[in-house]
Structure formats: structure tokens, C-alpha cells
Write a protein that holds these residues in place. Structure first.
Motif, mmCIF file in Angstrom:
data_model
loop_
_atom_site.group_PDB
_atom_site.id
_atom_site.type_symbol
_atom_site.label_atom_id
_atom_site.label_comp_id
_atom_site.label_asym_id
_atom_site.label_seq_id
_atom_site.Cartn_x
_atom_site.Cartn_y
_atom_site.Cartn_z
ATOM 1 N N ASN A 1 -1.827 -3.790 6.009
ATOM 2 C CA ASN A 1 -0.722 -3.206 6.771
ATOM 3 C C ASN A 1 0.185 -2.344 5.904
ATOM 4 O O ASN A 1 0.562 -1.236 6.288
ATOM 5 N N SER A 2 0.547 -2.856 4.744
ATOM 6 C CA SER A 2 1.479 -2.113 3.887
ATOM 7 C C SER A 2 1.083 -2.294 2.432
ATOM 8 O O SER A 2 1.637 -3.138 1.729
ATOM 9 N N PRO A 3 0.101 -1.532 1.962
ATOM 10 C CA PRO A 3 -0.311 -1.636 0.564
ATOM 11 C C PRO A 3 0.810 -1.147 -0.351
ATOM 12 O O PRO A 3 1.639 -0.321 0.043
ATOM 13 N N PRO A 4 0.838 -1.621 -1.591
ATOM 14 C CA PRO A 4 1.903 -1.200 -2.506
ATOM 15 C C PRO A 4 1.731 0.253 -2.933
ATOM 16 O O PRO A 4 0.663 0.858 -2.772
ATOM 17 N N ASP A 5 2.789 0.802 -3.518
ATOM 18 C CA ASP A 5 2.787 2.206 -3.921
ATOM 19 C C ASP A 5 1.755 2.502 -4.999
ATOM 20 O O ASP A 5 1.272 3.634 -5.101
ATOM 21 N N LEU A 6 1.378 1.523 -5.793
ATOM 22 C CA LEU A 6 0.473 1.798 -6.909
ATOM 23 C C LEU A 6 -0.928 2.199 -6.445
ATOM 24 O O LEU A 6 -1.701 2.753 -7.225
ATOM 25 N N VAL A 7 -1.286 1.913 -5.163
ATOM 26 C CA VAL A 7 -2.593 2.339 -4.642
ATOM 27 C C VAL A 7 -2.428 3.397 -3.566
ATOM 28 O O VAL A 7 -3.310 3.585 -2.724
ATOM 29 N N GLU A 8 -1.295 4.101 -3.582
ATOM 30 C CA GLU A 8 -1.069 5.130 -2.566
ATOM 31 C C GLU A 8 -2.161 6.193 -2.608
ATOM 32 O O GLU A 8 -2.584 6.713 -1.567
ATOM 33 N N ASP A 9 -2.639 6.513 -3.803
ATOM 34 C CA ASP A 9 -3.699 7.519 -3.921
ATOM 35 C C ASP A 9 -5.030 7.036 -3.358
ATOM 36 O O ASP A 9 -5.938 7.850 -3.140
ATOM 37 N N CYS A 10 -5.162 5.748 -3.134
ATOM 38 C CA CYS A 10 -6.414 5.190 -2.614
ATOM 39 C C CYS A 10 -6.406 5.061 -1.093
ATOM 40 O O CYS A 10 -7.417 4.656 -0.502
ATOM 41 N N VAL A 11 -5.273 5.358 -0.444
ATOM 42 C CA VAL A 11 -5.174 5.249 1.018
ATOM 43 C C VAL A 11 -5.940 6.410 1.642
ATOM 44 O O VAL A 11 -5.581 7.577 1.462
ATOM 45 N N VAL A 12 -6.994 6.103 2.380
ATOM 46 C CA VAL A 12 -7.809 7.148 3.012
ATOM 47 C C VAL A 12 -7.277 7.528 4.382
ATOM 48 O O VAL A 12 -7.520 8.632 4.871
ATOM 49 N N VAL A 13 -6.555 6.630 5.029
ATOM 50 C CA VAL A 13 -5.941 6.932 6.320
ATOM 51 C C VAL A 13 -4.824 5.928 6.549
ATOM 52 O O VAL A 13 -4.914 4.770 6.117
ATOM 53 N N ARG A 14 -3.762 6.392 7.200
ATOM 54 C CA ARG A 14 -2.632 5.520 7.515
ATOM 55 C C ARG A 14 -2.282 5.724 8.997
ATOM 56 O O ARG A 14 -1.862 6.807 9.396
ATOM 57 N N TYR A 15 -2.470 4.677 9.785
ATOM 58 C CA TYR A 15 -2.186 4.740 11.216
ATOM 59 C C TYR A 15 -0.735 4.324 11.458
ATOM 60 O O TYR A 15 -0.298 3.272 10.988
#
Length: 671
Positions: free
Chosen positions: A635-649
Motif C-alpha cells: 500500500n505505501s512502500p518507503p521512499d527508498l524504493v520509490e524508483d522501484c515502483v512500476v505503478v501506483r494506483y
């Protein structure tokens, strides 16, 4: 960072849900390469879990998400994967779960490199099933699992890729569950233990099992060689004008066809430009042709009118004759003379008369009046002259209409001759205009016509050759496919024989693997700062323990960490030892009971930071786990993996995408 070649097995590249008028995509690539870590983020009930479930469906799961918006919008699920490093597309229909998957080499965006193969979902052990294909890329094709492990005479069932998914997919309902290892389902728990042993190659009776697999693959190899020999014989018979070995590719002929089409178009432009001087003649010809068409249409209309009027005139003449006969009949026969009684047929003593206001014949009361008795007044009590036919008036009316029709027919007949002459003159003028145009343009057009005919003949020849090339390509593709199958079976048999030669003691090997998994389990809990960590280990039944108790005795938040650590420990050790694991892991809701969803375990949530979980994943994937793939739904991954987020609904109409089915706003989807 350690760079490694892609590991054998399966990697998820893209998920595409195809609808009627659009598609819904989730891309797990970065610069055309599979991301080591992909995070699907977003709000609750936005379709994140459905992403993982559709991936599992593409890999052979029995069911897919059945949310209303999915059933309304989606018609098929396409999964782009790497099978041992080569891109493939797996397609299954959506609605009623499909019994067949279609697999082809290539990617979603590029043309197919091969025709799609139909692979049944059941039975999983069939050589042509989807499960056998996927297991073959995990080095597990042909594995049999005994129903009763302590009995050598026990029946066996073929390993299914769905069984293997228990080590590659950690769904939300298993995270922190007290029956994480299927303790309440004996057969599933028994099969899970067997799958772990098979993946690490430490199961009992390995020699027997390897021998059975070698024999099974030997049978498949013999069948594959027979099919290859038959296909080669057929190809040898089909060799025609184009040798299949030296035939050009169909694409080469398509390029040539495109060039011919461009030359034809250029030739038409040149011919049009070369005959521009005849524009006035063309206009005159067009006007003459239009005049000829109008004259012919008027002539046809006149002839049609005349053909309709002649029968009508004959009908009126016949009506006039009938009216004349009616008038004469009234003069010859007196319809009012009644001399015979209609009842007894005896002759009356006198004609009917009015007697005391009644008819003397039937004694019916008559209307008052002095008129003589007639049949017309005796028709009814309300009889009048309105119902009588005025023959003379009808004759006059019919004669007038007949005269009008005759006059109109005479006029049509008189104009018909003139119209025929006018139509003939217009057609002759059109012919003269066409001849003048041809005479003026023929010297200029003839060279273009000859060149055009030559190009058309060349085009027909290229089409014929392209058809030969396509047939040759299909035959060669069939040969290549069978050769690859033979080589794959030979490589599998060679690997199994080598493994059979290097077999050690299964019990000691299993203990070593279990000790390594147990050690990694404890390391993970330590890195995640598990509160009051002591005695972390995994027993021989694969059950995780901590503080001297089974994981089932821990709190909800603690069970989240224990189940995550167990799943990651098995996955990481399998990758590091090149075990027969698919090579990817999907995790749903790693923060369950740690701040998102369910009941918050404040003790664990306060002590554990989710950053540690992701920090370990990124570090391991960059080093020991290079080449592996992890997909996490959070639901809410930390900022350190923001570059790994492929899509955010977002689940907000103002911040697209709303959800997986992004044009369905305000609807409830799976979280």
C-alpha cells in the motif's frame, strides 16, 4: 555489483489485460530488461492484488479475479515472460477460466516469431501441457510425487507448476496466517514438503526418481525424434521451385511488393501528368456521357409508363363493356315483376301490392307513403335510392377516364420515337467524344500501360514466390521446433544422468540445505530487528520457530515477519545454490499487521521498520541474488524504493491511474 547471466527459469516482463477497445498494462521492465525489484503501490481496493493473481493465472492457475469491472472490461490475459532468457507470450481468455493457454515466442509489441501453440492446462502431467513447458524451464519436467512418501509402492502424481507456485507466490491470505504451511490440509502440507525437497534435489529415493525421469524423458525423446524424422521427410517431399534451405524470408518479398506498389503509384502519377493536355477532351467526354445517360433514362421511363398504361386502358374498356351489358339487362328483364311465390313456387294470383300498410307477399309492415311497391323500397325498413347503382353515371365516368388514358398513351407513343432518336444521338456523341479522347491520349498513355502491365506481372510473380517462402518458413519453423524439443530432452537427460552420477546421501544433503535455510531465516529476522530475538530456526518439517515456540504461537505482527522470513529464506537459498526454482517471487502485503490492513500489532510495528525489509531485498538482489526477480504489492512502500515502483494506483479520479482497470472509477476492486 556482481553481473551475472540471466538465470534459467521464468521472469515476468509485462502483464496486459486486453479489452474490447483498449488494454490495461503493467510493465516490470526497466530499459527493456526485467527489474530485479518491482513494487505495485497504491490505495486499498485499487486492483494491486489482482495484478499478482493475473500473473498466476497466466502461469496456469485455475481461476482469475472475477471483480465486476474485470468481467465487464477484460476479454483476455496476456503475460509476457522470459523462459530461460527468451521472450514468450502466454495468453488465456478471461470470463470462464480457460482450459487452454496459447504460447508463442516474441513480445507483446513485436510480430510473433512463431505461431501460437495450444497448451492445455489439464492434465498438468501431459507432455504438451502449459505446466510441462514451464517446469521444463525450471529443470523439473517429468517429476513424480509419491502420495505416501514412506511407501515405495505408493501411487505417484506428476508435479504441477501450480505446486511449485507455493514457493514463488506469497498471497495476502498466507501472510501471518496460523496455517501458513497448510497445517490444516494434510495433502497440501505433504506436497509442499515434497516440492521443497524436489527443488533442492534432496528428496528420498532420488536415484529411483531420477531413473524414472530419465526413462520418461527417454520415451519423450524417442517420440520427438520420430516426429522430427517424419517432418523432415515431409519437407523433403514438398521442395518445389524454391529450395527450403535457401529460400528468402517472406519479409524480403514483402519489401519487394512494397517497392512495386510505390512504382505503380509513381507510374500512375506520371501517366496522369503526361495526359494533362487532354483535360478539355475529358470534360467533353464526361458531359457527353452524362447527356447519354440522362437520355437513356428518359427513354426507359417513357417505355415503362407506356407499358403500364396499355393494360389499364384495356381494363377500363372491359369495365365499360360490362356496364353496357348491365344497362341492357335492366331493359330486357323487369327486376320488379314477381309472379311466383318464393316459398311454395306456385303462381301468384296478382302482383305484390301494398295492403293496409303491409306487403301482400310477406305481410311485412312498410313505411308510410303512397309510392307503388317495388323491390327497391322493400329491401329494408330504411331503404333509399343511395344503394342503387346509377349505371348511366358510371358509364359516363368510365368513358371520360378511358378517353384521358387513351390521350396520354397517344402522347407517350408520339414522343417515344423522338426520345429514341435523342438517346441514339447522345450515345453516338458519347462514342465520338471517347474516340477523340483515346486518339489524343493513346500515344502518351501506351508506354505507361505497357510498363504497368510489366509491373503487374512482376507483382504476381513476387506474390507467388512470397507464398512459397511463407510455406517454406512454416515448414522450417516446424523442423526447428522439433529440433529444439529433441535438443532440450537430450540436454535434460544428460543433466539428470550427471546428477545421478553425483548423488550423495539424501539425508545429509537435506540436513545441509535445511541448515542453510534455517540460518538465513535467523539472519533475516536479525536484520529486521525482530524484538527479543532468540532461537530462530526451521525444523525438519519446515516449521519456523522463534523463542522456543512455533510461529503459530507468535502475535499477528510477529507472524508477518516469520512468514516473510521463511519465504525469503527458501527463495534466496534456492537462487544462490542454482536450485530448480522458477527464479521469481511475488509477495502481497508485506506490511500486514505492521501498519496496513488487519489489526495493528503495536509491539512489532513499533520495533520493526519496513525500510529494513526493502533494504535487504535491494542489497541481496544486487549481489547474491543478481538475476532473480521479486515483485511486491504494498500500500505505501518507503521512499527508498520509490524508483522501484512500476505503478501506483490512487483510487482518486483526480490522480490517474485510478486502479488496474483505470477507466472504471468509483468501483471496488481487489486490494
Amino acid at each position: 555489483m556482481i553481473t551475472m547471466q540471466p538465470l534459467p527459469g521464468i521472469r515476468i516482463r509485462r502483464l496486459r489485460l486486453a479489452g474490447i477497445d483498449r488494454t490495461y498494462d503493467v510493465d516490470f521492465r526497466d530499459a527493456q530488461r526485467v527489474r530485479p525489484l518491482s513494487v505495485v503501490a497504491g490505495a486499498f481496493s485499487s486492483g494491486k492484488t489482482a495484478v499478482l493473481e493475473f500473473i498466476a493465472y497466466g502461469l496456469g492457475a485455475k481461476r482469475h479475479p472475477r471483480h465486476p469491472e474485470v468481467l465487464r472490461k477484460v476479454r483476455s490475459c496476456l503475460l509476457e515472460v522470459e523462459l530461460s532468457g527468451e521472450p514468450h507470450v502466454i495468453e488465456r481468455s478471461v470470463g470462464e477460466p480457460s482450459k487452454v493457454a496459447y504460447v508463442r515466442r516474441g513480445t507483446l509489441d513485436n510480430p510473433a516469431l512463431s505461431n501460437a501453440e495450444s497448451r492445455p492446462i489439464e492434465p498438468a502431467g501431459a507432455p504438451d501441457s502449459l505446466s510441462s513447458l514451464l517446469l521444463g524451464h525450471c529443470k523439473l519436467e517429468g517429476v513424480q510425487l509419491r502420495e505416501a512418501p514412506t511407501s515405495r509402492e505408493s501411487r505417484t502424481d506428476p508435479l504441477s507448476f501450480r505446486d511449485l507456485m507455493a514457493l514463488a507466490f506469497l498471497p495476502n491470505e498466507r501472510v501471518a496466517d496460523k496455517h501458513f504451511l497448510f497445517e490444516n490440509q494434510f495433502m497440501k502440507r505433504h506436497k509442499l514438503k515434497q516440492v521443497v525437497d524436489v527443488v533442492f534435489g534432496v528428496h528420498d529415493d532420488r536415484a529411483v526418481e531420477l531413473g524414472q525421469r530419465i526413462r520418461e524423458l527417454g520415451t519423450r525423446l524417442s517420440n520427438a525424434k520420430a516426429e522430427l524424422a517424419g517432418a523432415r521427410a515431409f519437407v523433403q517431399e514438398q521442395r518445389g521451385p524454391i529450395d527450403l534451405r535457401d529460400a528468402l524470408t517472406p519479409q524480403a518479398f514483402h519489401f519487394e511488393l512494397a517497392e512495386i506498389a510505390e512504382q505503380l503509384q509513381a507510374l500512375d502519377h506520371q501517366a496522369q501528368a503526361g495526359t494533362a493536355f487532354a483535360a478539355q477532351l475529358r470534360r467533353e467526354h464526361q458531359q457527353a456521357a452524362q447527356t447519354s445517360r440522362r437520355a437513356a433514362a428518359v427513354l426507359r421511363d417513357c417505355e415503362s409508363q407506356l407499358a403500364r398504361m396499355l393494360p389499364l386502358r384495356a381494363q377500363y374498356a372491359d369495365d365499360l363493356l360490362k356496364l353496357g351489358m348491365l344497362a341492357e339487362a335492366r331493359q330486357l328483364f323487369d327486376p320488379l315483376s314477381v309472379t311466383t311465390c318464393p316459398a311454395c313456387l306456385h303462381r301468384l294470383a296478382g302482383p305484390p301490392s301494398r295492403t293496409d300498410g303491409q306487403c301482400s307477399l310477406c305481410h311485412h309492415t312498410l313505411p308510410e307513403g303512397e309510392e307503388p311497391l317495388t323491390l327497391g323500397s322493400a329491401d329494408s325498413e330504411h331503404g333509399t335510392d343511395e344503394n342503387r347503382l346509377d349505371v348511366a353515371a358510371e358509364i359516363r365516368s368510365t368513358k371520360a377516364r378511358l378517353k384521358e388514358i387513351t390521350t396520354y398513351i397517344d402522347e407517350l407513343d408520339a414522343s417515344l420515337t423522338e426520345l429514341k432518336l435523342h438517346a441514339e444521338d447522345a450515345a453516338l456523341a458519347e462514342q465520338h467524344a471517347a474516340a477523340a479522347l483515346d486518339e489524343a491520349t493513346s500515344p502518351a498513355v501506351s508506354p505507361y500501360l505497357a510498363a504497368r502491365d510489366s509491373l503487374q506481372r512482376r507483382r504476381e510473380e513476387v506474390l507467388r514466390q512470397a507464398q512459397h517462402a511463407e510455406n517454406a518458413a512454416k515448414l522450417n519453423e516446424g523442423i526447428a521446433k522439433r529440433v529444439a524439443t529433441v535438443e532440450r530432452h537430450e540436454a535434460q537427460i544428460a543433466g539428470l544422468r550427471e546428477e545421478l552420477d553425483q548423488l550423495g546421501d539424501a539425508a545429509r544433503d537435506r540436513d545441509r540445505v535445511l541448515a542453510r535455510i534455517s540460518g538465513r531465516f535467523g539472519e533475516l529476522l536479525h536484520q529486521w530487528r525482530y524484538p527479543k530475538l532468540s532461537q530462530p530456526f526451521i525444523d525438519s518439517n519446515l516449521t519456523p520457530h522463534v523463542r522456543g515456540d512455533s510461529y503459530q504461537e507468535a502475535s499477528s505482527g510477529a507472524r508477518t515477519l516469520l512468514t516473510l522470513a521463511w519465504q525469503l529464506a527458501v527463495f534466496e537459498v534456492a537462487i544462490e545454490t542454482s536450485a530448480a526454482h522458477p527464479g521469481f517471487l511475488m509477495i502481497d502485503s508485506p506490511q500486514k499487521n505492521l501498519g496496513h490492513g488487519g489489526t495493528l500489532d503495536s509491539t512489532i510495528a513499533d520495533a520493526v521498520a519496513i525500510d529494513d525489509f526493502y533494504r535487504h531485498l535491494t542489497a541481496w538482489l544486487a549481489e547474491q541474488g543478481a538475476g532473480a526477480q521479486v515483485i511486491v504489492v504494498d500500500n505505501s512502500p518507503p521512499d527508498l524504493v520509490e524508483d522501484c515502483v512500476v505503478v501506483r494506483y490512487s483510487r482518486s479520479e483526480d490522480r490517474p491511474p485510478y486502479g488496474l482497470i483505470e477507466d472504471e472509477v468509483g468501483t471496488e476492486e481487489s486490494s
